[in-house]
Scaffold this motif. Structure first.
Motif, PDB file in Angstrom:
ATOM      1  N   TRP A   1       3.766   7.557  -9.414  1.00  0.00           N
ATOM      2  CA  TRP A   1       2.562   7.211 -10.165  1.00  0.00           C
ATOM      3  C   TRP A   1       2.824   6.046 -11.118  1.00  0.00           C
ATOM      4  O   TRP A   1       2.009   5.128 -11.230  1.00  0.00           O
ATOM      5  CB  TRP A   1       2.050   8.419 -10.959  1.00  0.00           C
ATOM      6  N   ASP A   2       3.959   6.079 -11.785  1.00  0.00           N
ATOM      7  CA  ASP A   2       4.274   5.017 -12.743  1.00  0.00           C
ATOM      8  C   ASP A   2       4.452   3.661 -12.061  1.00  0.00           C
ATOM      9  O   ASP A   2       4.258   2.612 -12.689  1.00  0.00           O
ATOM     10  CB  ASP A   2       5.546   5.368 -13.520  1.00  0.00           C
TER      11      ASP A   2
ATOM     12  N   LEU B   1       2.373  12.963  -5.140  1.00  0.00           N
ATOM     13  CA  LEU B   1       3.149  11.844  -5.671  1.00  0.00           C
ATOM     14  C   LEU B   1       3.924  12.286  -6.900  1.00  0.00           C
ATOM     15  O   LEU B   1       3.399  13.020  -7.754  1.00  0.00           O
ATOM     16  CB  LEU B   1       2.237  10.668  -6.041  1.00  0.00           C
ATOM     17  N   SER B   2       5.166  11.833  -7.009  1.00  0.00           N
ATOM     18  CA  SER B   2       5.971  12.147  -8.173  1.00  0.00           C
ATOM     19  C   SER B   2       5.529  11.302  -9.365  1.00  0.00           C
ATOM     20  O   SER B   2       4.798  10.307  -9.216  1.00  0.00           O
ATOM     21  CB  SER B   2       7.450  11.868  -7.881  1.00  0.00           C
TER      22      SER B   2
ATOM     23  N   PRO C   1       0.818  -1.219   0.000  1.00  0.00           N
ATOM     24  CA  PRO C   1       0.000   0.000   0.000  1.00  0.00           C
ATOM     25  C   PRO C   1       0.846   1.262   0.000  1.00  0.00           C
ATOM     26  O   PRO C   1       1.896   1.327   0.635  1.00  0.00           O
ATOM     27  CB  PRO C   1      -0.802  -0.121   1.296  1.00  0.00           C
ATOM     28  N   VAL C   2       0.359   2.261  -0.722  1.00  0.00           N
ATOM     29  CA  VAL C   2       0.916   3.612  -0.718  1.00  0.00           C
ATOM     30  C   VAL C   2      -0.212   4.534  -0.272  1.00  0.00           C
ATOM     31  O   VAL C   2      -1.276   4.558  -0.900  1.00  0.00           O
ATOM     32  CB  VAL C   2       1.428   4.022  -2.107  1.00  0.00           C
ATOM     33  N   LEU C   3       0.003   5.255   0.822  1.00  0.00           N
ATOM     34  CA  LEU C   3      -1.069   6.058   1.402  1.00  0.00           C
ATOM     35  C   LEU C   3      -0.999   7.507   0.933  1.00  0.00           C
ATOM     36  O   LEU C   3       0.081   8.117   0.899  1.00  0.00           O
ATOM     37  CB  LEU C   3      -1.000   6.011   2.928  1.00  0.00           C
ATOM     38  N   LEU C   4      -2.167   8.050   0.584  1.00  0.00           N
ATOM     39  CA  LEU C   4      -2.292   9.454   0.208  1.00  0.00           C
ATOM     40  C   LEU C   4      -3.091  10.155   1.304  1.00  0.00           C
ATOM     41  O   LEU C   4      -4.310  10.021   1.374  1.00  0.00           O
ATOM     42  CB  LEU C   4      -3.009   9.587  -1.140  1.00  0.00           C
TER      43      LEU C   4
ATOM     44  N   ARG D   1      -9.710  16.993   0.376  1.00  0.00           N
ATOM     45  CA  ARG D   1      -9.441  16.801  -1.051  1.00  0.00           C
ATOM     46  C   ARG D   1      -8.135  16.045  -1.235  1.00  0.00           C
ATOM     47  O   ARG D   1      -7.113  16.397  -0.616  1.00  0.00           O
ATOM     48  CB  ARG D   1      -9.332  18.153  -1.752  1.00  0.00           C
ATOM     49  N   PRO D   2      -8.098  14.993  -2.060  1.00  0.00           N
ATOM     50  CA  PRO D   2      -6.836  14.277  -2.294  1.00  0.00           C
ATOM     51  C   PRO D   2      -5.867  15.129  -3.102  1.00  0.00           C
ATOM     52  O   PRO D   2      -6.234  15.723  -4.116  1.00  0.00           O
ATOM     53  CB  PRO D   2      -7.279  13.037  -3.080  1.00  0.00           C
ATOM     54  N   ASP D   3      -4.629  15.199  -2.635  1.00  0.00           N
ATOM     55  CA  ASP D   3      -3.586  15.976  -3.311  1.00  0.00           C
ATOM     56  C   ASP D   3      -2.783  15.044  -4.211  1.00  0.00           C
ATOM     57  O   ASP D   3      -1.771  14.478  -3.798  1.00  0.00           O
ATOM     58  CB  ASP D   3      -2.678  16.648  -2.278  1.00  0.00           C
TER      59      ASP D   3
END
Length: 397
Positions: free
Chosen positions: A168-169, A163-164, A145-148, A157-159
């Motif tokens: 994302w890739d 994430l770079s 998992p990667v948490l935002l 609001r999700p920023d």
């Protein structure tokens, strides 16, 4: 005997821990003359489903076919009703044969999807706080998992810029849900549209959990189906549990890209044989004969939100009025913050002293620490009586 590492990562779960505490309190209350348990910890409504749904279930229940296994082909009438609902609700034409899937509750779908689309070690993005089945599904799939983090100051609001491009890739899956549980934030269509655009750009699956789509009290609830990219990357989960008060019947569905529906259907083929035809008949009746049922619920939840918020504020617990029905997302009361208590400690102490059960926010991830979730699942009079119990307890801190 040993158990799997993935099961160990799941832990006991916030609802299981709460259930133990509630059972212990109820046992004491029965023998010590304590106030009865007031359970505001689960989003299991006290409101009733439409009569048409129950009548349809009852009419079908005695037929032999309802007691038989139900393979995918037999769910076609349900899937056709869902397709008609999607056209009415969102103006989107979906193929009931290839883009709709019956689920045993939307939680089942969100928990199983990672097994269908991820390999061990794959990375997946979750909002923080998140609904527990979202994280649980990643653990079951041995994914990373990667948490935002979501921030109250930003309106939750999700920023996505946090994430770079490289991050994302590296993602294979993104799980969002607006209206959002537990923060009770309706959210905006622009947030979902941006997420879908990024999913296409970076080649990842976008799963949108949307069981509260009909329970926005302020604003219009977003939906992935409104995004032009949903057939490229997306799957959206809907439920009859909240909008039609059928939680115990475990009726839900997914609408999504054909390849994702096919993958989830294949996974479910080794897990379950779908719901009984009798239950499906109830779902069809709800969608077709009671399309305005969710709208009727909004007025009830709006009154509960406003009066419970006012009652808590009157006893010294500041409340942010949410834009979504069913929950209050409460920052820990100032008295508890002054003592340095975390959300688990506050929930436990509150239950012990008052018999009122709330859900500790840390059960929804690190971002939930410092918060409690209160479910508006009892009549106003009972909610206000609960607020009075809470106020008496706060006065002792």
């Amino acid at each position: 005997m040993p158990i799997s590492e993935r099961l160990s990562r799941l832990g006991s779960g916030v609802f299981a821990r709460n259930d133990q505490r509630k059972s212990a309190y109820s046992a004491r209350a029965a023998t010590q003359g304590l106030p009865p348990l007031l359970d505001l910890s689960l989003g299991s409504t006290d409101l009733q489903p439409p009569a048409a749904a129950i009548q349809a279930i009852a009419a079908k229940l005695g037929q032999p076919a309802s007691a038989a296994y139900c393979l995918h082909g037999a769910t076609l009438p349900f899937r056709q009703a869902v397709a008609a609902w999607a056209l009415r609700r969102f103006g989107v034409a979906v193929d009931p044969d290839t883009e709709v899937l019956l689920l045993v509750g939307s939680q089942e779908g969100t928990a199983h999807l990672p097994l269908a689309v991820l390999n061990p070690g794959d990375r997946a993005l979750l909002l923080d706080p998140y609904y527990p089945s979202h994280m649980g599904g990643l653990h079951l799939a041995s994914a990373e998992p990667v948490l935002l983090p979501l921030d109250q100051a930003a309106g939750w609001r999700p920023d996505f810029e946090a994430l770079s491009t490289e991050q994302w890739d590296a993602l294979k899956l993104m799980v969002l849900g607006f209206p959002h549980n537990p923060t009770a934030t309706t959210g905006e269509q622009a947030w979902v549209d941006e997420a879908a655009e990024r999913a296409v750009r970076h080649g990842l699956v976008f799963a949108h959990d949307n069981p509260y789509v009909d329970l926005a009290l302020d604003g219009e609830a977003p939906a992935l189906l409104r995004s032009p990219h949903w057939r490229e990357c997306g799957i959206e989960f809907f439920s009859l549990s909240k909008s039609w008060c059928l939680g115990g019947y475990r009726l839900a569905f997914a609408i999504g890209a054909e390849w994702l529906i096919t993958a989830l259907r294949q996974l479910k083929g080794v897990v379950d044989f779908n719901q009984s035809l009798a239950l499906q008949a109830g779902a069809i009746a709800a969608l077709e004969q009671a399309p305005d049922w969710p709208h009727q619920l909004q007025a009830v939840y709006r009154e509960r939100r406003d009066r419970m918020a006012a009652a808590l504020e009157a006893v010294g617990w500041p409340v942010r009025r949410p834009s979504m029905a069913l929950y209050l997302w409460l920052a820990l009361p100032p008295q508890a913050q002054a003592r340095g208590w975390d959300s688990e400690a506050v929930a436990a102490a509150l239950l012990e002293a008052t018999g009122v059960a709330l859900t500790p926010g840390n059960g929804f991830g690190p971002g939930g620490e410092g918060w409690l979730r209160l479910a508006l699942v009892h009549p106003v009079e009972e909610l206000e009586a609960g607020a009075a119990r809470i106020g008496a307890w706060l006065a002792t801190l």
